[in-house]
Design a protein around this motif. Structure first.
Motif, PDB file in Angstrom:
ATOM      1  N   GLU A 134       9.171 -25.153  17.255  1.00  0.00           N
ATOM      2  CA  GLU A 134       9.784 -26.355  16.662  1.00  0.00           C
ATOM      3  C   GLU A 134      10.752 -27.012  17.642  1.00  0.00           C
ATOM      4  OE1 GLU A 134      11.356 -24.943  12.924  1.00  0.00           O
ATOM      5  OE2 GLU A 134       9.326 -24.414  12.265  1.00  0.00           O
ATOM      6  N   LEU A 135      11.476 -26.177  18.387  1.00  0.00           N
ATOM      7  CA  LEU A 135      12.415 -26.690  19.391  1.00  0.00           C
ATOM      8  C   LEU A 135      11.681 -27.524  20.437  1.00  0.00           C
ATOM      9  CD1 LEU A 135      15.281 -26.523  20.829  1.00  0.00           C
ATOM     10  CD2 LEU A 135      14.375 -24.516  22.018  1.00  0.00           C
ATOM     11  N   VAL A 136      10.535 -27.010  20.918  1.00  0.00           N
ATOM     12  CA  VAL A 136       9.744 -27.730  21.932  1.00  0.00           C
ATOM     13  C   VAL A 136       9.318 -29.093  21.399  1.00  0.00           C
ATOM     14  CG1 VAL A 136       7.498 -27.720  23.123  1.00  0.00           C
ATOM     15  CG2 VAL A 136       8.960 -25.689  23.202  1.00  0.00           C
ATOM     16  N   ARG A 137       8.898 -29.134  20.130  1.00  0.00           N
ATOM     17  CA  ARG A 137       8.463 -30.406  19.536  1.00  0.00           C
ATOM     18  C   ARG A 137       9.606 -31.418  19.452  1.00  0.00           C
ATOM     19  NH1 ARG A 137       2.713 -30.593  18.159  1.00  0.00           N
ATOM     20  NH2 ARG A 137       2.141 -28.571  18.957  1.00  0.00           N
ATOM     21  N   ARG A 138      10.858 -30.922  19.317  1.00  0.00           N
ATOM     22  CA  ARG A 138      12.011 -31.826  19.152  1.00  0.00           C
ATOM     23  C   ARG A 138      12.485 -32.443  20.469  1.00  0.00           C
ATOM     24  NH1 ARG A 138      14.012 -27.800  15.581  1.00  0.00           N
ATOM     25  NH2 ARG A 138      15.556 -27.063  17.083  1.00  0.00           N
ATOM     26  N   ILE A 139      12.023 -31.908  21.591  1.00  0.00           N
ATOM     27  CA  ILE A 139      12.525 -32.394  22.891  1.00  0.00           C
ATOM     28  C   ILE A 139      12.127 -33.861  23.089  1.00  0.00           C
ATOM     29  CG2 ILE A 139      12.200 -32.119  25.398  1.00  0.00           C
ATOM     30  CD1 ILE A 139      12.005 -29.098  24.889  1.00  0.00           C
ATOM     31  N   PRO A 140      13.074 -34.727  23.454  1.00  0.00           N
ATOM     32  CA  PRO A 140      12.735 -36.146  23.644  1.00  0.00           C
ATOM     33  C   PRO A 140      11.967 -36.374  24.951  1.00  0.00           C
ATOM     34  CG  PRO A 140      15.049 -35.761  24.175  1.00  0.00           C
ATOM     35  CD  PRO A 140      14.495 -34.451  23.701  1.00  0.00           C
ATOM     36  N   VAL A 141      11.093 -37.378  24.948  1.00  0.00           N
ATOM     37  CA  VAL A 141      10.290 -37.687  26.144  1.00  0.00           C
ATOM     38  C   VAL A 141      10.549 -39.131  26.571  1.00  0.00           C
ATOM     39  CG1 VAL A 141       7.942 -37.776  27.091  1.00  0.00           C
ATOM     40  CG2 VAL A 141       8.494 -36.118  25.328  1.00  0.00           C
ATOM     41  N   PRO A 142      10.924 -39.363  27.837  1.00  0.00           N
ATOM     42  CA  PRO A 142      11.124 -40.749  28.307  1.00  0.00           C
ATOM     43  C   PRO A 142       9.816 -41.539  28.261  1.00  0.00           C
ATOM     44  CG  PRO A 142      11.898 -39.126  29.927  1.00  0.00           C
ATOM     45  CD  PRO A 142      11.152 -38.370  28.880  1.00  0.00           C
ATOM     46  N   ASP A 143       9.925 -42.847  28.077  1.00  0.00           N
ATOM     47  CA  ASP A 143       8.729 -43.707  27.964  1.00  0.00           C
ATOM     48  C   ASP A 143       7.843 -43.642  29.209  1.00  0.00           C
ATOM     49  OD1 ASP A 143       9.409 -44.414  25.475  1.00  0.00           O
ATOM     50  OD2 ASP A 143      10.176 -46.414  25.938  1.00  0.00           O
ATOM     51  N   ASN A 144       8.474 -43.572  30.400  1.00  0.00           N
ATOM     52  CA  ASN A 144       7.645 -43.580  31.619  1.00  0.00           C
ATOM     53  C   ASN A 144       6.772 -42.320  31.708  1.00  0.00           C
ATOM     54  OD1 ASN A 144       9.958 -41.930  32.196  1.00  0.00           O
ATOM     55  ND2 ASN A 144       9.482 -42.078  34.375  1.00  0.00           N
ATOM     56  N   ALA A 165       4.149 -30.611  28.795  1.00  0.00           N
ATOM     57  CA  ALA A 165       5.222 -31.034  29.710  1.00  0.00           C
ATOM     58  C   ALA A 165       6.595 -30.710  29.109  1.00  0.00           C
ATOM     59  CB  ALA A 165       5.101 -32.527  30.003  1.00  0.00           C
ATOM     60  N   LYS A 166       6.737 -30.937  27.795  1.00  0.00           N
ATOM     61  CA  LYS A 166       8.008 -30.611  27.112  1.00  0.00           C
ATOM     62  C   LYS A 166       8.300 -29.123  27.266  1.00  0.00           C
ATOM     63  CE  LYS A 166       7.972 -33.832  23.124  1.00  0.00           C
ATOM     64  NZ  LYS A 166       8.193 -33.810  21.683  1.00  0.00           N
ATOM     65  N   CYS A 167       7.284 -28.305  27.017  1.00  0.00           N
ATOM     66  CA  CYS A 167       7.467 -26.852  27.070  1.00  0.00           C
ATOM     67  C   CYS A 167       7.768 -26.408  28.502  1.00  0.00           C
ATOM     68  CB  CYS A 167       6.211 -26.164  26.554  1.00  0.00           C
ATOM     69  SG  CYS A 167       6.464 -24.427  26.285  1.00  0.00           S
ATOM     70  N   HIS A 168       7.054 -26.975  29.473  1.00  0.00           N
ATOM     71  CA  HIS A 168       7.266 -26.628  30.882  1.00  0.00           C
ATOM     72  C   HIS A 168       8.702 -26.944  31.284  1.00  0.00           C
ATOM     73  CE1 HIS A 168       6.861 -26.995  35.319  1.00  0.00           C
ATOM     74  NE2 HIS A 168       5.988 -26.014  35.152  1.00  0.00           N
ATOM     75  N   ALA A 169       9.198 -28.111  30.839  1.00  0.00           N
ATOM     76  CA  ALA A 169      10.583 -28.503  31.150  1.00  0.00           C
ATOM     77  C   ALA A 169      11.566 -27.520  30.503  1.00  0.00           C
ATOM     78  CB  ALA A 169      10.840 -29.926  30.672  1.00  0.00           C
ATOM     79  N   ALA A 170      11.337 -27.210  29.218  1.00  0.00           N
ATOM     80  CA  ALA A 170      12.255 -26.333  28.483  1.00  0.00           C
ATOM     81  C   ALA A 170      12.316 -24.936  29.115  1.00  0.00           C
ATOM     82  CB  ALA A 170      11.828 -26.226  27.026  1.00  0.00           C
ATOM     83  N   LEU A 171      11.154 -24.406  29.523  1.00  0.00           N
ATOM     84  CA  LEU A 171      11.123 -23.053  30.103  1.00  0.00           C
ATOM     85  C   LEU A 171      11.850 -23.005  31.453  1.00  0.00           C
ATOM     86  CD1 LEU A 171       7.486 -21.880  29.262  1.00  0.00           C
ATOM     87  CD2 LEU A 171       9.596 -21.241  28.112  1.00  0.00           C
ATOM     88  N   HIS A 172      12.012 -24.181  32.070  1.00  0.00           N
ATOM     89  CA  HIS A 172      12.743 -24.237  33.340  1.00  0.00           C
ATOM     90  C   HIS A 172      14.156 -24.776  33.143  1.00  0.00           C
ATOM     91  CE1 HIS A 172       8.587 -23.715  34.671  1.00  0.00           C
ATOM     92  NE2 HIS A 172       9.113 -23.162  35.747  1.00  0.00           N
ATOM     93  N   GLY A 173      14.615 -24.755  31.877  1.00  0.00           N
ATOM     94  CA  GLY A 173      16.011 -25.069  31.587  1.00  0.00           C
ATOM     95  C   GLY A 173      16.358 -26.540  31.597  1.00  0.00           C
ATOM     96  N   ARG A 174      15.329 -27.408  31.499  1.00  0.00           N
ATOM     97  CA  ARG A 174      15.615 -28.852  31.479  1.00  0.00           C
ATOM     98  C   ARG A 174      15.439 -29.381  30.062  1.00  0.00           C
ATOM     99  NH1 ARG A 174      12.318 -28.396  35.735  1.00  0.00           N
ATOM    100  NH2 ARG A 174      10.714 -29.704  34.811  1.00  0.00           N
ATOM    101  N   PHE A 175      16.213 -30.409  29.723  1.00  0.00           N
ATOM    102  CA  PHE A 175      16.246 -30.876  28.325  1.00  0.00           C
ATOM    103  C   PHE A 175      15.317 -32.057  28.058  1.00  0.00           C
ATOM    104  CE2 PHE A 175      20.439 -29.040  29.392  1.00  0.00           C
ATOM    105  CZ  PHE A 175      20.305 -27.893  28.637  1.00  0.00           C
ATOM    106  N   SER A 176      14.597 -32.489  29.108  1.00  0.00           N
ATOM    107  CA  SER A 176      13.633 -33.584  28.928  1.00  0.00           C
ATOM    108  C   SER A 176      12.612 -33.506  30.058  1.00  0.00           C
ATOM    109  CB  SER A 176      14.376 -34.931  28.958  1.00  0.00           C
ATOM    110  OG  SER A 176      13.467 -35.966  28.722  1.00  0.00           O
ATOM    111  N   PRO A 177      11.327 -33.733  29.773  1.00  0.00           N
ATOM    112  CA  PRO A 177      10.313 -33.591  30.828  1.00  0.00           C
ATOM    113  C   PRO A 177      10.248 -34.816  31.745  1.00  0.00           C
ATOM    114  CG  PRO A 177       9.248 -34.143  28.754  1.00  0.00           C
ATOM    115  CD  PRO A 177      10.720 -34.024  28.459  1.00  0.00           C
TER     116      PRO A 177
END
Length: 318
Positions: A214-224, A267-279
């Motif tokens: 659920e956390l991964v789904r909540r991560i915001p994604v920039p438009d680009n 991409a969201k999950c990959h970012a989260a697993l590397h400690g970033r809050f947005s892909p």
């Protein structure tokens, strides 16, 4: 717990999981990463590789470290849908009673999925998509979380039932499991021919995995990043105005909208697993190969000129 703290905890658990898995599995860094990304993204995986590359052992090990119920189904040409879903029997009191099949577990290893007829393949794929099964007119919900990790052997075509492209689309990742390096193979032979027994620790519970999904789904994604993912998928379709000449020359069918969805979730999950809050775009590129390689169909010219699916995707990402 705030989402920031939750992501930091996810990174810690992810590192602990990898350390635990690598006590048993030597090398295969990318494969382990991709399987874990698909689990935290609520997707299913297809592992493709020749026999003896520890595909089954990998899934077993991951199930142990995640503290989830696990079952392995060895697919054979005579396997029927009721063998995996379950069937109704007459009990002592002459009442029909449903006996659950092996599908009612958190992690299912579908071993050699291309060895079983389409009828049984379809029963499994329906369970993957709907996360529930129907038997004798009654619908049963499968346990949560629920993942299918299917293995496929690329060398033998004799007596197999290849999954159609439309059904391969249900798998988030198509993971290619390659031969180990010389040093890795030395380590494998050393560890597997002695009498050492490794006791694995459970790192994450089923409830925690559901929270992380659920956390991964909540991560915001920039438009680009959204636009990049959707454009990349559009470029694989030869009739699309965005398609380059490469696509028109070598690809007969491109990826569908499910690919765009998985690219973003991955991409969201990959970012989260590397400690970033947005892909960012690099996160999309990191998951693009296993997501797209089973969703594009090359034409004869591509095969003749030695263009593999991976090479085509890499060219399209440039």
């Amino acid at each position: 717990m705030s989402d920031v703290a939750a992501i930091e905890q996810l990174v810690k658990d992810y590192k602990a999981l990898k350390n635990e898995i690598h006590q048993v599995i030597v090398g295969q860094e990318e494969v382990v990463d991709q399987v874990l990304i698909s689990i935290f993204s609520r997707g299913h995986c297809l592992l493709v590789g020749v026999p003896g590359l520890a595909k089954t052992l990998l899934v077993n090990t991951i199930a142990d470290t995640l503290g989830l119920s696990f079952n392995r189904i060895q697919f054979t040409p005579d396997l029927m849908p009721s063998d995996i879903v379950g069937s109704e029997i007459l009990d002592e009191s002459r009442q029909f009673k449903f006996i659950k099949g092996p599908l009612f577990n958190n992690i299912i290893l579908a071993d050699e999925i291309n060895r079983t007829p389409p009828k049984t393949q379809s029963a499994l794929l329906e369970a993957m998509q709907e996360r529930r099964v129907t038997a004798a007119g009654t619908t049963y919900t499968l346990p949560h979380p629920f993942f299918v990790l299917a293995t496929q052997n690329p060398i033998e075509q004799e007596g197999t039932y290849p999954l159609p492209e439309a059904q391969l689309d249900r798998f988030m990742f198509n993971i290619w499991v390659d031969y180990p390096t010389f040093v890795e193979e030395l380590a494998i032979v050393k560890s597997t021919t002695s009498d050492t027994k490794i006791q694995l620790k459970q790192i994450v519970s089923g409830e925690k995995i559901a929270e992380y999904q659920e956390l991964v789904r909540r991560i915001p994604v920039p438009d680009n990043v959204l636009e990049y993912a959707v454009k990349l998928v559009a470029k694989t379709r030869k009739d699309n105005p965005m398609a380059p000449q490469l696509t028109k020359d070598f690809i007969s069918w491109g990826a569908g909208p499910r690919a765009s969805q998985y690219l973003i979730v991955g991409a969201k999950c990959h970012a989260a697993l590397h400690g970033r809050f947005s892909p960012d775009i690099d996160d999309v590129k990191a998951v693009a190969l296993p997501i797209l390689r089973h969703r594009i169909v090359r034409n004869y010219r591509a095969e003749a000129e030695g263009f593999s699916n991976d090479r085509l995707i890499t060219e399209l990402m440039k």
